[in-house]
Design a protein around this motif. Structure first.
Motif: not given
Length: 454
Positions: A295-296, A299, A331, A351, A354, A385, A389, A392
């Protein structure tokens, strides 16, 4: 055949500003006043408090965004969507400009205190921009409504390119543009087959759980394709103008520009012999967005110039030391910058949960696995992941509190509960904080290096 000489700095500056201002007036009409007021207010703060203008400009521009979005509540004319786009990008540019001016004043103070003058510092402005120079930067047509974000130093480097005719544009433009038609067709197809409006209808919630759960996948796919096309087109606009081109040796970063000092070429021949890239104005890495593991990292490859801005001006000054808390603060302000719709806040503030979950669980388990087990872990991590997303994204596109919570409740808030379970398991197994994990042991992408985008 006669060839026209390249435009000089003055023609570039005022020509680009005239085109940008003309576009703004044409699309925004009297609402152009909002951007002008924001510019004048920021310039006044820079003149009054140059050594602390970054925080003041951030407070001013973000406060004006609140007023800007509350106009309809105050009984004033609602700005057009074009005005909103201009205001969003302008906010980033003016905060960055104030920070660059503040850095210049602090460097000048250090010089005076030390008693000797240093040579040119990488990324530092030569002097404080005048009001007219600030206006020309603010209304430069490049990325005025679509991005990418760029610093005043990048803009200045474009104006002062020593041999602009030697900077390649056609081949990099074609290389960057080729996937856009395919992405456009995929967007049209996916949005037609899986319309977002269906999620707002009562009939949607009579569908079986698997159908409701899987629907978010094509919705996020269409969302990605739409932005891929828009951002590639925006980058191509920059490339066509030679904007953001630096020698490869400068190792430029998206948003920030060069990270290494490169002396300017002394002749057209030397300029033509250099290899250039447009990483400074790169806003999307489509392949890495889809195939990065964490996830990191997702972004990092998405809206890259804005991510640099958030990291530089929000994350680094966050009122916390923890990586997760700093990310939550970042965020929160990112959601505010996007707008006041509750869906933004629900999505963006998921986020940090996560991030904490993947960091704790990965540090607790992945290092204990065999190489084959780590590879399998990465594939599972990538799959989750992407589903995070997908989940979200529904808040980001549905926007309203009721619609977002209705959809998430229909799939039992599965990502929230899964992230909480992963976080709890990671803590139970002694997983470390995400901020303390060694970057070298973490995967970044499932794609082989040679297959990633140029």
């Amino acid at each position: 055949m006669l060839s026209l000489p390249p435009a000089g700095p003055g023609l570039k500056r005022w020509g680009a500003a005239a085109v940008g201002l003309g576009l703004t007036l044409f699309t925004c009409g009297p609402h152009t006043l909002h951007s002008l007021v924001t510019i004048l207010g920021t310039w006044a703060l820079i003149q009054a408090q140059p050594c602390s203008c970054h925080a003041l400009a951030l407070a001013w521009t973000f406060s004006y965004l609140l007023f800007f979005r509350a106009l309809s509540l105050l009984g004033l004319p609602t700005p057009t969507p074009f005005t909103n786009a201009v205001q969003l990008l302008l906010t980033l540019k003016l905060v960055s400009l104030a920070s660059e001016v503040q850095d210049l004043h602090l460097a000048q103070r250090k010089e005076m205190a030390s008693g000797f003058s240093k040579g040119p510092t990488l990324g530092l402005l030569p002097d404080v921009p005048s009001l007219m120079e600030t206006l020309s930067y603010s209304y430069c047509y490049v990325g005025i409504m679509t991005g990418p974000f760029f610093r005043y130093r990048t803009y200045l480097d474009w104006l002062e390119q020593p041999f602009p005719g030697a900077v390649p544009s056609l081949r990099p433009l074609l290389r960057r543009a080729w996937p856009a038609p395919l992405f456009g067709l995929l967007f049209l197809l996916s949005s037609h087959l899986f319309p977002l409006e269906a999620v707002r209808e009562d009939a949607f919630y009579a569908r079986p759980l698997p159908a409701r759960l899987l629907y978010m996948i094509p919705v996020f796919f269409a969302f990605r394709m739409r932005f891929y096309v828009a951002w590639i087109a925006a980058e191509c606009g920059c490339i066509a103008a030679g904007f953001g081109a630096y020698p490869v040796a400068a190792k430029a970063r998206a948003g920030g520009g060069p990270t290494l000092q490169c002396p300017p070429p002394s002749s057209p021949e030397k300029a033509a012999s250099l290899e250039y890239d447009y990483e400074t104005i790169r806003n999307i890495d489509c392949y890495s967005t889809d195939f990065c593991v964490r996830v990191r990292d997702g972004m990092r490859y998405w809206n890259m110039t804005v991510q640099w801005w958030l990291a530089q001006y929000i994350y680094k000054s966050a009122p916390a030391r923890s990586y997760v808390l700093r990310s939550a603060w970042t965020m929160l302000l990112s959601a505010y910058w996007h707008g006041l719709h509750p869906g933004y806040y629900l999505s963006f503030l998921t986020i940090p949960l996560c991030l904490a979950a993947e960091g704790r669980l990965e540090s607790a388990l992945r290092g204990r696995l065999s190489p084959g087990g780590q590879k399998a872990w990465d594939w599972v991590h990538w799959f989750l992941k992407m589903r995070a997303y997908d989940y979200m994204c529904m808040g980001f596109v549905l926007l309203s509190l009721a619609d977002t919570l209705r959809y998430w409740a229909s799939i039992y808030f599965c990502i929230h509960f899964l992230a909480l379970a992963a976080l709890g398991l990671g803590l139970a197994l002694g997983g470390g904080s995400p901020s303390r994990r060694k970057a070298a042991s973490q995967p970044t992408s499932l794609a082989p290096e040679k297959l990633r985008e140029e």
